[in-house]
Design a protein around this motif. Structure first.
Motif, mmCIF file in Angstrom:
data_model
loop_
_atom_site.group_PDB
_atom_site.id
_atom_site.type_symbol
_atom_site.label_atom_id
_atom_site.label_comp_id
_atom_site.label_asym_id
_atom_site.label_seq_id
_atom_site.Cartn_x
_atom_site.Cartn_y
_atom_site.Cartn_z
ATOM 1 N N TRP A 62 0.878 -1.159 0.000
ATOM 2 C CA TRP A 62 0.000 0.000 0.000
ATOM 3 C C TRP A 62 0.918 1.212 0.000
ATOM 4 O O TRP A 62 1.653 1.450 0.957
ATOM 5 C CB TRP A 62 -0.896 0.009 1.233
ATOM 6 C CG TRP A 62 -1.910 -1.072 1.219
ATOM 7 C CD1 TRP A 62 -3.209 -0.990 0.784
ATOM 8 C CD2 TRP A 62 -1.743 -2.430 1.663
ATOM 9 N NE1 TRP A 62 -3.834 -2.203 0.928
ATOM 10 C CE2 TRP A 62 -2.961 -3.099 1.464
ATOM 11 C CE3 TRP A 62 -0.679 -3.146 2.197
ATOM 12 C CZ2 TRP A 62 -3.146 -4.439 1.791
ATOM 13 C CZ3 TRP A 62 -0.845 -4.473 2.518
ATOM 14 C CH2 TRP A 62 -2.084 -5.104 2.322
ATOM 15 N N LEU A 63 0.911 1.985 -1.101
ATOM 16 C CA LEU A 63 1.772 3.156 -1.235
ATOM 17 C C LEU A 63 0.991 4.398 -0.849
ATOM 18 O O LEU A 63 -0.213 4.514 -1.126
ATOM 19 C CB LEU A 63 2.256 3.284 -2.683
ATOM 20 C CG LEU A 63 2.966 2.048 -3.257
ATOM 21 C CD1 LEU A 63 3.355 2.301 -4.707
ATOM 22 C CD2 LEU A 63 4.168 1.667 -2.420
ATOM 23 N N PHE A 64 1.669 5.326 -0.216
ATOM 24 C CA PHE A 64 1.060 6.589 0.193
ATOM 25 C C PHE A 64 1.607 7.732 -0.632
ATOM 26 O O PHE A 64 2.775 7.735 -1.001
ATOM 27 C CB PHE A 64 1.320 6.855 1.684
ATOM 28 C CG PHE A 64 0.799 5.769 2.572
ATOM 29 C CD1 PHE A 64 -0.563 5.623 2.783
ATOM 30 C CD2 PHE A 64 1.659 4.879 3.184
ATOM 31 C CE1 PHE A 64 -1.051 4.599 3.583
ATOM 32 C CE2 PHE A 64 1.182 3.863 4.001
ATOM 33 C CZ PHE A 64 -0.170 3.714 4.204
ATOM 34 N N LYS A 65 0.775 8.711 -0.906
ATOM 35 C CA LYS A 65 1.203 9.889 -1.638
ATOM 36 C C LYS A 65 1.994 10.797 -0.698
ATOM 37 O O LYS A 65 1.791 10.769 0.515
ATOM 38 C CB LYS A 65 -0.018 10.650 -2.168
ATOM 39 C CG LYS A 65 -0.818 9.853 -3.161
ATOM 40 C CD LYS A 65 -2.054 10.618 -3.558
ATOM 41 C CE LYS A 65 -2.928 9.727 -4.429
ATOM 42 N NZ LYS A 65 -4.287 10.207 -4.529
ATOM 43 N N ALA A 66 2.877 11.609 -1.263
ATOM 44 C CA ALA A 66 3.655 12.541 -0.460
ATOM 45 C C ALA A 66 2.719 13.443 0.342
ATOM 46 O O ALA A 66 1.773 14.004 -0.208
ATOM 47 C CB ALA A 66 4.569 13.383 -1.348
ATOM 48 N N GLY A 67 2.939 13.542 1.621
ATOM 49 C CA GLY A 67 2.124 14.390 2.477
ATOM 50 C C GLY A 67 0.823 13.756 2.938
ATOM 51 O O GLY A 67 0.098 14.356 3.721
ATOM 52 N N GLU A 68 0.505 12.564 2.474
ATOM 53 C CA GLU A 68 -0.738 11.905 2.882
ATOM 54 C C GLU A 68 -0.628 11.496 4.349
ATOM 55 O O GLU A 68 0.358 10.940 4.792
ATOM 56 C CB GLU A 68 -0.972 10.663 2.005
ATOM 57 C CG GLU A 68 -2.302 10.007 2.238
ATOM 58 C CD GLU A 68 -2.572 8.880 1.249
ATOM 59 O OE1 GLU A 68 -3.705 8.433 1.208
ATOM 60 O OE2 GLU A 68 -1.640 8.452 0.534
ATOM 61 N N VAL A 69 -1.672 11.781 5.088
ATOM 62 C CA VAL A 69 -1.707 11.454 6.510
ATOM 63 C C VAL A 69 -2.651 10.276 6.710
ATOM 64 O O VAL A 69 -3.745 10.246 6.168
ATOM 65 C CB VAL A 69 -2.201 12.658 7.343
ATOM 66 C CG1 VAL A 69 -2.307 12.285 8.809
ATOM 67 C CG2 VAL A 69 -1.275 13.842 7.139
#
Length: 71
Positions: A62-69
């Motif tokens: 599961w990858l998160f976007k930059a700045g995603e909280v």
């Protein structure tokens, strides 16, 4: 990844290691799961970004976007 799986993994850590990680980790770019079954799971509440076949099963990411909280 289900929240309870990540919490269980953190609870299994040595208390000193856990304390150091809580201070040192400032962001998470991805979460992964090593799933050693013949077929990947199909009933996940959050679909993985990537599923990779390994020699004994699957790696789910599961990858998160930059700045995603996330919580």
């Amino acid at each position: 990844m289900p929240d309870h799986v990540l919490k269980a993994a953190l609870k299994a850590l040595d208390p000193e290691v856990k304390a150091a990680l809580q201070v040192a980790i400032t962001r998470v770019r991805a979460v992964w799961c090593d799933y050693d079954k013949p077929e990947p799971p199909s009933d996940m509440p959050l679909s993985p970004t990537m599923v990779v076949r390994t020699g004994k099963g699957w790696h789910l990411y599961w990858l998160f976007k930059a700045g995603e909280v996330c919580s």
